[in-house]
Design a protein around this motif. Structure first.
Motif, short mmCIF file in Angstrom:
data_model
loop_
_atom_site.label_atom_id
_atom_site.label_comp_id
_atom_site.label_asym_id
_atom_site.label_seq_id
_atom_site.Cartn_x
_atom_site.Cartn_y
_atom_site.Cartn_z
N ILE A 122 -7.25 6.25 1.61
CA ILE A 122 -8.07 5.13 1.16
C ILE A 122 -9.17 4.86 2.20
O ILE A 122 -8.87 4.60 3.36
CB ILE A 122 -7.22 3.86 0.97
N PRO A 123 -10.44 4.92 1.82
CA PRO A 123 -11.51 4.62 2.77
C PRO A 123 -11.36 3.22 3.38
O PRO A 123 -11.02 2.26 2.68
CB PRO A 123 -12.78 4.71 1.92
N ILE A 170 0.87 -1.17 0.00
CA ILE A 170 0.00 0.00 0.00
C ILE A 170 0.91 1.22 0.00
O ILE A 170 1.77 1.36 0.87
CB ILE A 170 -0.91 0.03 1.25
N SER A 171 0.73 2.10 -0.96
CA SER A 171 1.53 3.32 -1.00
C SER A 171 0.95 4.35 -0.04
O SER A 171 -0.27 4.53 0.02
CB SER A 171 1.54 3.90 -2.42
N PRO A 172 1.80 5.06 0.71
CA PRO A 172 1.28 6.14 1.57
C PRO A 172 0.90 7.38 0.79
O PRO A 172 0.31 8.31 1.34
CB PRO A 172 2.45 6.42 2.52
N SER A 173 1.22 7.40 -0.50
CA SER A 173 0.94 8.57 -1.34
C SER A 173 -0.54 8.67 -1.69
O SER A 173 -1.13 7.71 -2.19
CB SER A 173 1.77 8.51 -2.63
N ARG A 174 -1.12 9.83 -1.49
CA ARG A 174 -2.52 10.04 -1.86
C ARG A 174 -2.69 10.12 -3.37
O ARG A 174 -3.80 9.93 -3.88
CB ARG A 174 -3.07 11.29 -1.19
N VAL A 184 -1.21 8.04 -5.47
CA VAL A 184 -1.38 6.64 -5.86
C VAL A 184 -2.74 6.12 -5.39
O VAL A 184 -3.45 5.44 -6.11
CB VAL A 184 -0.24 5.76 -5.28
N HIS A 185 -3.08 6.44 -4.12
CA HIS A 185 -4.39 6.07 -3.55
C HIS A 185 -4.63 4.57 -3.68
O HIS A 185 -5.72 4.12 -4.02
CB HIS A 185 -5.51 6.83 -4.26
N GLY A 186 -3.60 3.79 -3.42
CA GLY A 186 -3.78 2.35 -3.54
C GLY A 186 -2.50 1.57 -3.46
O GLY A 186 -1.66 1.80 -2.57
N VAL A 187 -2.34 0.64 -4.40
CA VAL A 187 -1.29 -0.38 -4.34
C VAL A 187 -0.20 -0.10 -5.36
O VAL A 187 -0.48 0.33 -6.49
CB VAL A 187 -1.91 -1.77 -4.62
#
Length: 349
Positions: free
Chosen positions: A123-124, A75-79, A81-84
């Motif tokens: 990520i929700p 999981i990327s901490p970058s918003r 990327v917002h995902g994997v």
């Protein structure tokens, strides 16, 4: 209709790793594939992350982590990327998630660690967020907050030093035997001992310290345990109450996962008025601890009708035979509807 991309996270660095695999398998095999595109992320017991694309049965029997079915992913901490981020052969690609459902049990997953990463990434989360997850995992802090909300809690004290045996013995005498010795932050009743007398206390404390660096020693509550399944954010859905009947001992790890003597009654065999009071108490605790999505609230009911808080499980067992879905099913929801509702709460559907 575009399918929602849902990350399902399982495994983890926890003594409850195998339980997580069973929960993940049940959820994966009951999600509507026409509605959801599942991105399966497994964490090994040593902490390695992989994207799994194989047969879900391999998760159930713990053969999922193999070169044929897995590529490294995180999981990327970058918003942005917002995902994997997936690290395939000769290429790196990103997969945007609409939401993620952590199905870890215990430390390094149920305790707010992974939830914090997901919140950082924007990520929700299907289930409780970081703070509620951390507070509910900490039995001492959860008790203090529930008490501040007007809920009765067991008398207890905390040990932070395993060598402080004399202090433990002295304070235990003030509470009285039998009493329970528990790791402050552990699930599935791991490391818990019912100490019947002074001679049994030192070994019980030593065992609890193998699971956590803080130990809570609690009074024994007469009566029986009742569980309440809660689903929701602002408006709450409450399942039928579950009653744990034990022939002897207490509801330890062995009884939870290889039942020997216990029976689980849904609905609980208690008067309607008291049942409503227990449900209201569960909602009070749920809200006081900041829970969202879903959680299982466990309480004791004494012979005199007093309700006493035990603990909150923010990621309860999620197999088809687990207590949490069983209580909601008794209130009219199917297993599929429970998962679907939980995801809807996360994505705002």
């Amino acid at each position: 209709m575009n399918r929602l991309k849902i990350g399902v996270l399982f495994g983890g660095c926890s003594s409850e790793y195998n339980i997580s695999l069973q929960s993940a398998y049940s959820v994966i095999t009951h999600l509507d594939k026409n509605k959801y595109d599942l991105i399966l992320l497994g964490i090994t017991s040593s902490g390695e992350w992989f994207r799994f694309s194989g047969d879900p049965r391999k998760i159930k029997d713990n053969t999922w982590c193999n070169p044929s079915d897995c590529v490294r992913a995180i999981i990327s901490p970058s918003r942005e990327v917002h995902g994997v981020i997936e690290f395939g052969e000769g290429q790196i690609r990103t997969i945007r998630l609409d939401a993620a459902m952590p199905l870890f049990h215990g430390k390094n997953g149920e305790d707010g660690t992974v939830q914090g990463l997901l919140e950082l990434a924007g990520i929700p989360i299907v289930g409780c967020k970081t703070l509620a997850s951390a507070l509910c995992m900490d039995k001492d802090k959860a008790h203090k907050i529930a008490y501040a909300a007007g809920v009765r809690i067991p008398r207890s004290f905390i040990l932070e030093n395993e060598a402080d045996e004399e202090t433990a013995l002295e304070k235990a005498e003030n509470i009285g035997y039998p009493l329970f010795v528990k790791p402050v932050r552990a699930g599935s009743s791991l490391g818990i001992t019912k100490a019947l007398n002074r001679d049994e206390l030192p070994a019980a404390v030593k065992l609890a310290f193998t699971y956590d660096d803080k130990v809570i020693i609690e009074e024994n509550i007469s009566g029986f345990e009742v569980s309440c399944a809660v689903l929701g954010n602002d408006k709450l859905i409450v399942g039928e109450l579950g009653e744990i009947e034990l022939a002897g001992g207490f509801f330890d790890y062995k009884e939870k996962y290889t039942p020997q003597t216990y029976s689980f009654h849904v609905p609980a065999r208690i008067p309607v008025k008291i049942a409503e009071e227990i449900k209201n108490t569960a909602m009070t605790i749920y809200r006081a601890l900041g829970c969202t999505g879903f959680a299982r609230v466990d309480m004791f009911l004494t012979p005199s009708g007093e309700i006493i808080f035990n603990e909150v499980n923010t990621i309860p067992g999620f197999t088809t035979h687990s207590h949490f879905p069983h209580m909601l099913e008794a209130a009219g929801m199917t297993f599929e509807q429970i998962i679907d509702t939980a995801i809807g709460l996360a994505v705002g559907a």
